[in-house]
Design a protein around this motif. Structure first.
Motif, PDB file in Angstrom:
ATOM      1  N   LEU A   1     -31.651 -58.150  17.579  1.00 54.67           N
ATOM      2  CA  LEU A   1     -32.839 -57.221  17.053  1.00 54.67           C
ATOM      3  C   LEU A   1     -32.431 -56.337  15.959  1.00 54.67           C
ATOM      4  N   ASP A   2     -31.134 -56.149  16.004  1.00 61.50           N
ATOM      5  CA  ASP A   2     -30.667 -55.067  14.894  1.00 61.50           C
ATOM      6  C   ASP A   2     -31.315 -55.194  13.527  1.00 61.50           C
ATOM      7  N   PRO A   3     -31.751 -54.028  12.867  1.00 59.84           N
ATOM      8  CA  PRO A   3     -32.580 -54.474  11.511  1.00 59.84           C
ATOM      9  C   PRO A   3     -31.529 -54.922  10.548  1.00 59.84           C
TER      10      PRO A   3
ATOM     11  N   PHE B   1     -37.492 -55.335  22.861  1.00 65.04           N
ATOM     12  CA  PHE B   1     -36.070 -55.686  23.807  1.00 65.04           C
ATOM     13  C   PHE B   1     -36.273 -56.197  25.012  1.00 65.04           C
ATOM     14  N   THR B   2     -37.309 -55.708  25.928  1.00 64.10           N
ATOM     15  CA  THR B   2     -37.513 -56.170  27.418  1.00 64.10           C
ATOM     16  C   THR B   2     -38.090 -57.469  27.118  1.00 64.10           C
ATOM     17  N   ASP B   3     -39.097 -57.843  26.210  1.00 66.98           N
ATOM     18  CA  ASP B   3     -39.803 -59.041  26.173  1.00 66.98           C
ATOM     19  C   ASP B   3     -38.719 -60.223  25.640  1.00 66.98           C
ATOM     20  N   THR B   4     -37.920 -59.769  24.733  1.00 66.76           N
ATOM     21  CA  THR B   4     -36.911 -60.635  24.174  1.00 66.76           C
ATOM     22  C   THR B   4     -35.907 -61.066  25.399  1.00 66.76           C
ATOM     23  N   LEU B   5     -35.520 -60.212  26.028  1.00 62.35           N
ATOM     24  CA  LEU B   5     -34.365 -60.341  27.128  1.00 62.35           C
ATOM     25  C   LEU B   5     -35.166 -61.053  28.260  1.00 62.35           C
ATOM     26  N   GLY B   6     -36.354 -60.796  28.633  1.00 65.54           N
ATOM     27  CA  GLY B   6     -36.871 -61.231  29.497  1.00 65.54           C
ATOM     28  C   GLY B   6     -37.132 -62.879  29.395  1.00 65.54           C
TER      29      GLY B   6
ATOM     30  N   GLU C   1     -31.323 -57.767  34.595  1.00 57.30           N
ATOM     31  CA  GLU C   1     -32.731 -57.968  35.088  1.00 57.30           C
ATOM     32  C   GLU C   1     -33.394 -57.009  34.732  1.00 57.30           C
ATOM     33  N   VAL C   2     -34.814 -57.250  33.675  1.00 57.17           N
ATOM     34  CA  VAL C   2     -35.493 -56.356  33.163  1.00 57.17           C
ATOM     35  C   VAL C   2     -36.862 -56.521  33.961  1.00 57.17           C
ATOM     36  N   GLY C   3     -37.068 -57.282  34.873  1.00 55.08           N
ATOM     37  CA  GLY C   3     -38.494 -57.650  35.357  1.00 55.08           C
ATOM     38  C   GLY C   3     -38.829 -56.323  36.047  1.00 55.08           C
ATOM     39  N   LEU C   4     -37.956 -55.696  36.791  1.00 54.73           N
ATOM     40  CA  LEU C   4     -38.301 -54.658  37.786  1.00 54.73           C
ATOM     41  C   LEU C   4     -38.186 -53.319  37.177  1.00 54.73           C
ATOM     42  N   SER C   5     -38.320 -53.177  35.960  1.00 56.89           N
ATOM     43  CA  SER C   5     -38.321 -51.768  35.414  1.00 56.89           C
ATOM     44  C   SER C   5     -39.644 -51.547  34.778  1.00 56.89           C
TER      45      SER C   5
ATOM     46  N   GLY D   1     -27.744 -58.923  27.492  1.00 52.04           N
ATOM     47  CA  GLY D   1     -28.346 -57.895  26.949  1.00 52.04           C
ATOM     48  C   GLY D   1     -27.908 -57.432  25.582  1.00 52.04           C
ATOM     49  N   GLY D   2     -26.507 -57.441  25.542  1.00 54.09           N
ATOM     50  CA  GLY D   2     -25.761 -56.743  24.058  1.00 54.09           C
ATOM     51  C   GLY D   2     -26.096 -58.009  23.092  1.00 54.09           C
TER      52      GLY D   2
END
Length: 665
Positions: A102-104, A150-155, A135-139, A95-96
């Motif tokens: 994704l930082d500009p 962020f969630t799309d890329t991390l997933g 795990e971002v799928g449950l949020s 995640g980090g």
């Protein structure tokens, strides 16, 4: 770090789930760990974040080293690519890494392509690797565009990494749940490890072993008639041993990875395949044996290969102790090896029928792989050199084909362990069922063998997986001798016929030491053995036959040998199809009729007379769909006449020829 043979682990979990603590516990007993921190250090602006970072750093042992990649997200893939097999890496967290990506400051960037690069680095990373990710799928779906990105890329990254690693663990409220593969039968706690340094000191030390004397070579006699068998009941089928030939190899040869070995002549093989398709056969052709003709042509370096005139069987005898030999009667393999030396038993009989020499080779016995390394490294090196010397001896003696055989307790299990270590196979999938002397299946013994292989791989999980380390940890002396023989045979351009688990396991190890070695191997029959079938796919070997023979390793190849020789003899002796010969003869005749001197058709220099053009009378009388002679609409191409005498004569004036094409007088 590895768990039951898994080398890469993805640890997933939510916020404060305990995923980082669990990942750190997995590598806690490793001698050194490289901790890769991906999050940016913003402690100067965020006191709460500084507290979190301090807690993470306080948990790390002082022996760990730390790498920071927040400022360079692409550097993570570079670290994985540069990692060494003996290292352990803990990446916390993915995640980090996505946040930094994704930082500009790092835009524009193709996130999908960057994730693909990272996943490729994970797949090829030789080090022990643990990755932590949220795990971002449950949020809930974030309400801001940046949050959704962020969630799309991390997933996407989590799915790709989970597909690449050996196992995935989801930590919920501090409790691990194994997602890939199913939960192990043993507790999740990792037992104490043997450090790479300790393992190396165990095997690398030891006296340098002197090269042992090579075993005698037995030469078969002609197959006896039934009357002779009745008159000489119990007489051996093999004649007196012949003297060993001199060796062309240095006794202190070091067999290291990336050996430079020759390759077979692919052009000759391709030409032989085209040639065999034009032979005058009543049927459609050689079918699957065309591959045999191409292999023989490539290894002999000629488009018209001949049958192997002299064949030698190398029967490697080496036992394995412990659970690998479960279900095998004690002393049975030694009895069979002695029978072969005495000219008795299946191998001696088949060698006599096939007209092959027989050489029985004793390999050092292997220790139980579930508790100890199979063989010290110095003995592995000696076994490799012994195999090379055996191949060298055979080549010096004029042998044109080697047949690799093996007999020993536990050879199937040792070969399965090598397949698992080199090709990523699951031991139960490559271990054949155990049969008793009465022909019944002993599934209890099969399970003991599977457990021995599993425990051996788990015990040696920290080895470097370098070819000689694999032989030392789980392979043993018989596979080491077979590996050296394959390498030595390739060095002397000597083809090898395989048909069993020891042979294909040696093929996999020799491939990692020298890629060209496998191209000198031919697989006679897979025998229905699951390990042989898998290794054949990995090595790119297609079995010539599918008889599912199980006569003992090497015996299957000896049964097939007369058929292979017959096919080569037929391919070498048969002429081309008559239609092809007629077309060739007519083309030669048409060329001859285009010259002023008809006798020039029998000359090798065929010098045309440009002063006399071809006439209609020079056309062949036989009707052809496409005449070979030039027509009125086609240009007349002729070679220019040389200024001096042709290459077949040194006289200014050649001897006149009569109309038959022979020289007058």
């Amino acid at each position: 770090m590895s768990i039951d043979g898994w080398n890469t682990v993805l640890v997933l979990g939510g916020i404060r789930s305990g995923k980082s603590e669990f990942a750190e516990a997995l590598v806690a007993d490793a001698p050194t760990v490289r901790y890769v921190a991906t999050a940016a250090d913003t402690s100067a602006d965020d006191e709460e974040w500084a507290t979190r970072l301090h807690a993470h750093r306080a948990r790390r042992p002082t022996t760990w080293t730390t790498e920071e990649t927040a400022g360079q997200p692409r550097r993570l893939a570079e670290l994985l690519a540069a990692a060494q097999p003996a290292e352990t890496l803990l990446i916390d967290d993915v995640g980090g890494w996505v946040t930094a990506l994704l930082d500009p400051a790092h835009q524009p960037v193709d996130a999908t392509a960057t994730i693909a690069v990272l996943v490729a680095a994970i797949r090829s990373c030789p080090a022990r690797l643990v990755l932590v990710s949220a795990e971002v799928g449950l949020s809930l779906v974030p309400t801001t565009p940046l949050g959704r990105a962020f969630t799309d890329t991390l997933g996407t990254a989590n799915r790709a990494i989970a597909d690449a690693v050996d196992t995935v663990v989801l930590v919920v409220a501090g409790q691990p749940s194994w997602l890939k593969p199913p939960p192990p039968t043993r507790p999740a706690a990792v037992p104490a490890q043997i450090t790479p340094a300790a393992a190396g000191s165990r095997a690398a030390t030891g006296p340098v072993l002197a090269p042992p004397p090579l075993p005698e070579v037995l030469t078969p006699s002609a197959p006896p008639t039934p009357a002779a068998l009745a008159a000489a009941a119990g007489a051996p089928w093999l004649a007196l041993p012949v003297a060993a030939a001199s060796l062309a190899i240095e006794p202190d040869l070091a067999i290291e990875p990336d050996l430079e070995l020759p390759m077979p002549d692919e052009d000759a093989g391709s030409q032989a395949g085209q040639r065999v398709a034009t032979r005058d056969l009543p049927g459609a052709g050689f079918g699957g044996l065309t591959q045999l003709v191409e292999f023989a042509a490539a290894t002999q370096g000629t488009p018209q290969p001949v049958p192997w005139a002299r064949t030698r069987v190398l029967l490697v005898h080496g036992d394995h102790a412990g659970g690998a030999a479960a279900g095998t009667a004690p002393g049975d393999s030694a009895r069979r090896a002695q029978e072969a030396r005495d000219g008795q038993g299946a191998w001696a009989r088949l060698a006599a029928e096939a007209g092959a020499e027989l050489q029985v080779v004793d390999a050092p016995a292997a220790d139980p792989i579930e508790t100890d390394p199979a063989l010290p490294l110095n003995q592995v090196e000696a076994a490799l050199q012994l195999g090379w010397r055996l191949a060298d001896q055979a080549a010096d003696a004029g042998v044109r084909l080697l047949v690799l055989g093996a007999c020993g307790a536990g050879t199937d299990a040792a070969a399965a362990a090598v397949l698992a270590a080199t090709a990523g196979a699951e031991p139960p999938a490559v271990l054949a069922r155990v049969r008793t002397g009465a022909g019944e299946y002993d599934d209890a013994a099969w399970m003991i063998r599977c457990a021995a292989v599993r425990d051996g791989l788990h015990r040696s999980r920290h080895s470097s997986r370098e070819p000689r380390e694999i032989l030392a940890e789980v392979g043993g002396g018989d596979i080491a001798v077979a590996t050296g023989m394959l390498l030595g045979a390739a060095a002397r351009r000597l083809p090898v016929l395989l048909d069993g688990p020891v042979g294909v396991a040696a093929g996999l190890v020799s491939r990692d030491l020298a890629g060209p070695a496998r191209h000198w191997c031919l697989l006679a029959d897979h025998g229905g053995h699951p390990g042989v079938q898998l290794a054949a796919d990995v090595l790119g070997l297609t079995p010539l036959l599918d008889l599912r023979l199980d006569l003992g390793e090497g015996g299957n190849a000896l049964v097939a040998l007369p058929l292979l020789r017959s096919a080569l003899a037929l391919a070498a002796a048969l002429p081309a199809h008559p239609s092809l010969r007629v077309e060739s003869d007519e083309a030669t005749s048409n060329v001859a009729e285009l010259t002023t001197d008809p006798a020039a058709a029998g000359s090798t220099t065929s010098e045309p007379d440009e002063a006399t053009p071809p006439t209609e009378e020079s056309e062949p009388t036989t009707e052809q769909p496409e005449p070979a002679s030039p027509t009125e609409d086609e240009p007349d191409f002729r070679e220019p006449e040389p200024a001096g005498p042709g290459p077949t004569s040194t006289d200014p004036e050649s001897t006149p020829l009569d109309s038959s094409g022979r020289r007058a007088g």
